[in-house]
Design an enzyme around this catalytic site. Sequence first.
Site, short mmCIF file in Angstrom:
data_model
loop_
_atom_site.label_atom_id
_atom_site.label_comp_id
_atom_site.label_asym_id
_atom_site.label_seq_id
_atom_site.Cartn_x
_atom_site.Cartn_y
_atom_site.Cartn_z
N GLY A 107 0.98 -0.81 0.06
CA GLY A 107 0.00 -0.16 0.36
C GLY A 107 1.03 1.09 0.14
N MET A 109 3.01 2.54 -2.10
CA MET A 109 2.87 2.86 -3.94
C MET A 109 2.15 2.99 -4.45
SD MET A 109 7.28 2.05 -4.53
CE MET A 109 6.66 0.67 -4.75
N CYS A 864 29.13 -5.42 25.40
CA CYS A 864 28.38 -5.10 26.60
C CYS A 864 27.61 -4.11 26.43
CB CYS A 864 28.83 -5.36 28.09
SG CYS A 864 29.94 -4.00 28.34
P1 ADP Z 1 -0.49 -3.06 -3.83
O1 ADP Z 1 0.75 -3.18 -4.07
O2 ADP Z 1 -0.58 -1.68 -2.98
O3 ADP Z 1 -1.27 -4.58 -3.25
P2 ADP Z 1 -1.51 -3.77 -6.98
O4 ADP Z 1 -0.83 -3.10 -7.87
O5 ADP Z 1 -1.57 -5.91 -6.06
O6 ADP Z 1 -1.26 -2.66 -5.76
O7 ADP Z 1 -2.89 -3.34 -7.35
C1 ADP Z 1 -3.57 -2.63 -6.12
C2 ADP Z 1 -4.82 -3.66 -6.38
O8 ADP Z 1 -6.02 -4.19 -7.58
C3 ADP Z 1 -5.23 -4.86 -6.02
O9 ADP Z 1 -6.05 -5.26 -4.99
C4 ADP Z 1 -5.09 -5.61 -7.20
O10 ADP Z 1 -5.38 -7.36 -6.61
C5 ADP Z 1 -6.06 -4.83 -7.83
N1 ADP Z 1 -5.61 -5.42 -9.84
C6 ADP Z 1 -3.79 -4.78 -10.00
N2 ADP Z 1 -3.73 -5.35 -11.26
C7 ADP Z 1 -5.39 -6.11 -11.38
C8 ADP Z 1 -5.64 -6.78 -13.06
N3 ADP Z 1 -4.77 -6.42 -13.52
N4 ADP Z 1 -7.06 -6.83 -12.75
C9 ADP Z 1 -7.62 -6.77 -11.52
N5 ADP Z 1 -7.35 -6.24 -10.74
C10 ADP Z 1 -5.99 -6.32 -10.68
#
Ligand code: ADP
Length: 908
Positions: A107, A109, A864
């Site tokens: 969360g 980035m 120590c």
């Molecule tokens: P974080 O590292 O903060 O979890 P993510 O890159 O995993 O960020 O993405 C945020 C949300 O978006 C996650 O719940 C992820 O599952 C969803 N998500 C990311 N890419 C896709 C995708 N290609 N299709 C559907 N959902 C996605």
Amino acid sequence: MSNIKRVYSFGAKKAEGKADMKNLLGGKGANLAEMCLLGLPVPAGFTITTEVCTEYYENDCQLPAELMPEVWAAMQKTEETMGMKFGDPTNALLVSCRSGARSSMPGMMDTVLNIGLSSATIPGFIKKTNNPRFVWDSYRRLIMMYADVVMEKSEGLEPSDGRGIRKQLDDMLDAFKHKKGYKSDTDLNADDLKLLAEDFKKRVHASLGQPFPDDAKAQLEGSIKAVFKSWNGKKAISYRRIEGIPDEWGTAVNVQAMVFGNMGDSSATGVAFTRNPATGENVFYGEWLINAQGEDVVAGIRTPNPLNNDTKNDQNSHLKSMQEAMPSTYKELANIRDILETSFKDMLDIEFTIQENVLYMLQCRAGKRTGTAALNMAMDMLKEGLIDEKKAVTRVDPAQLDELLHPICDPAAEKKSHVVVKGLPAGPGAAVGKVVFTAEDAVIWFRKGEKVILLREETNPEDVEGMRAAEGILTARGGMTSHAALVARGWGKCCIVGAGHLHVDAATKSAKVAGTDVILKEGDVITLNGTKGNVYLGAITLMDATENPRFQDFMKLVDKFRKMGVRTNADTPADAKIAREYGAEGIGLFRTEHMFYGEGADQPLFLLRKMILSNGVEERKVALNELFAYVKKDIKATMDAMDGLPVTFRLLDPPLHEFVPQNADKQAELAKALGISVEAVAKRGESLHESNPMMGHRGVRLGVTYPEVSEMQIRAIFESSVELIKEGKDPHPEIMVPVTCDVSELDFTKKIADKVYGEVCSKFGVKAIDYKYGTMIEIPRACLLADRMAKSAEFFSFGTNDLTQMSFGFSRDDIGGFLNEYLDKKMLPADPFQTIDQDGVGQLIKMSVEKGRATRPDLKVGICGEQGGDPASVEFCFKAGLTYVSCSPYRVPIARLAAAQASIRAGK
Ligand code: ADP
Ligand code: MG
Ligand code: MG
């Protein structure tokens, strides 16, 4: 850098990357590739390497020219796998653009979803999906995320009042729902969402001065840059500082075909752990939401449903589980759980999405866990044959062992509470109690059966009894090695020091929190989280850290791989006993002066004062003779508690003025005992005043001016040993001379030791006492001359508190005033009093070891200082070739684990 590979594709059960390429592809990218190789259903896509992030920053925040052509080539592969085309008017492929560093920063980035929706693609997409509501919902999400992440945050336009574009658009959404009388996002229909999207675009343009880009390619390029930029976002930077992740690593970017959990009631999204991350229990554990996209689960917009029966609790048991609602997809997911654990051999945290009954895997990574869970899972997986013993030992973070030994704040309750003031996390665990402002009150209230928190401007030795009585200690001043902190950790007591915003008013027994209108008064209940340094108003539920029966088994395993010794710093027979139970292999530091503090100290303290204020050798010898019995009693009892193991006794090292009585009664009593006037006592006291006591008449210098003081202590050590031997015990005393800077000081003191040794042996008719003679190394000059020091000393023990103080010129008691500035401005990587400054002080240590062993190859070397219980410092000590580390009793298991992990990592 022009001919390197910058983009790695994955999809259709094939991938150019794999799990062990985390440095290059980031954790998310490497594991997406690995999941493809395992044959799991992963939407196709590609990863842009962390090296490109470095290039981007070196290049003044420009993407390298070679990147985008490579991206479009990889996009073509993704298009072929998915059977769709990015930006295509009739068959549009949408993608997500996701951050992903080497080590997970959940969360911290940014990620943009639904990239590729524009006026060119929307009509065809509606036609293809036959679901206008879904398309407009996806579009308004894209605008929100893109405006927030790409157009505002990455451009540094975030307003300080928190009214950023995300908040503005969220408010518009709420206002719209309110106007229509809707309760949930799912009440919005296609027309509503279309209207909202148009309004959103207008607001974005007006607020940020740029239109939302209506072009798929521009959207993707903007998102890639923004993800790189988010590496240096505020959240990410502070997270890295806390977790010790280097700034140079950079993030990878994952571009991945979208799958949709928001296409209706046969679609869903969820997050799960392959085992319970709080307890470690081997059950599948997770949450999911029907008709939702990605972040809805984590963001708490809707209360998520339990994944299965094992996850049901009081709050969610009325909601349908996936096991009940989609049994066959659940089975498929449960099967994937097994495949993943078998392959990664660890507990994983996974993200999945179900699009119209088809399951897709979107992420997996090693799951974060509590200390208890880490330990339970390590032992379970060992038993299941999933991991070997070495792996099991590395699975528990040494710092997490603390949790198993102290009560902690219930994380859920703590989340809901508000931090009123912060300080340095000096003593681990948590404490709840009523505030008192003096040590006497702490004792009085404690005797009445109250739990108290002792709140002081700072603590001094006279507060010790009150500190003992308190559940926790909170001070406005002082650093991690301040008196309060040292004492608290020694007792495993919760303690926060240097809470600079507290303005303590001793007269009214109250403390104001600067910048707020909170005033803490006597009797107010507060909670301390000593592991984080947070103070809360009111009582937070504490979790019992009852001894895990597996803890002992785990520690046995740990010792199998440990090569370096672990001793403890203990000053009383009681502490020695506790430390031994925690596995200490001796005492590395016994501070004689501690017998003058706390319970039962009245008489020895009186005699010490009498000795200090004596005039001339004869008067002093009288006082010393009376003191002898007390010193011997403690020394003997401590060696008895450590029978068979070495005990290092440090000769007296008190700044004398600390012991001069300030109150009239005590002065009168001493005057009487010494047969002089009260004025004379006061005068002698004043004459001991020093302008710089830390560098004053202390340590070996006391023994040089008053050899009879050293002699008394050494006699107590030898006589205790002889008595123990006669009782059939096996004592191994070590005499340690403090604050030395020249071998002449050691030779001088050794002569006294030799003389007393001869006297004691002949008096008691024993042939020999097994003892060692050595010195504390805590002055840089002693390091520089370590080869000479080793001529006299059979062992060195680094007193890294003073050594750090003298190397930096930072007063350890005043560092609270400026340390945070140094850390915030990144002028220091960590508090050098907590974790050894390897660059500077570390050089002195390494040099001393080398020089010392050149003179005396079998020289025993230990540490120590407070850092002896810090995992990073323990690893350093192992590499520097130290014989042992010594730390406070409660940190002994931590040091044992850190030492074992250091040898495993070194392949030894
Ligand atoms: P974080 O590292 O903060 O979890 P993510 O890159 O995993 O960020 O993405 C945020 C949300 O978006 C996650 O719940 C992820 O599952 C969803 N998500 C990311 N890419 C896709 C995708 N290609 N299709 C559907 N959902 C996605
Ligand atoms: Mg994620
Ligand atoms: Mg010292």
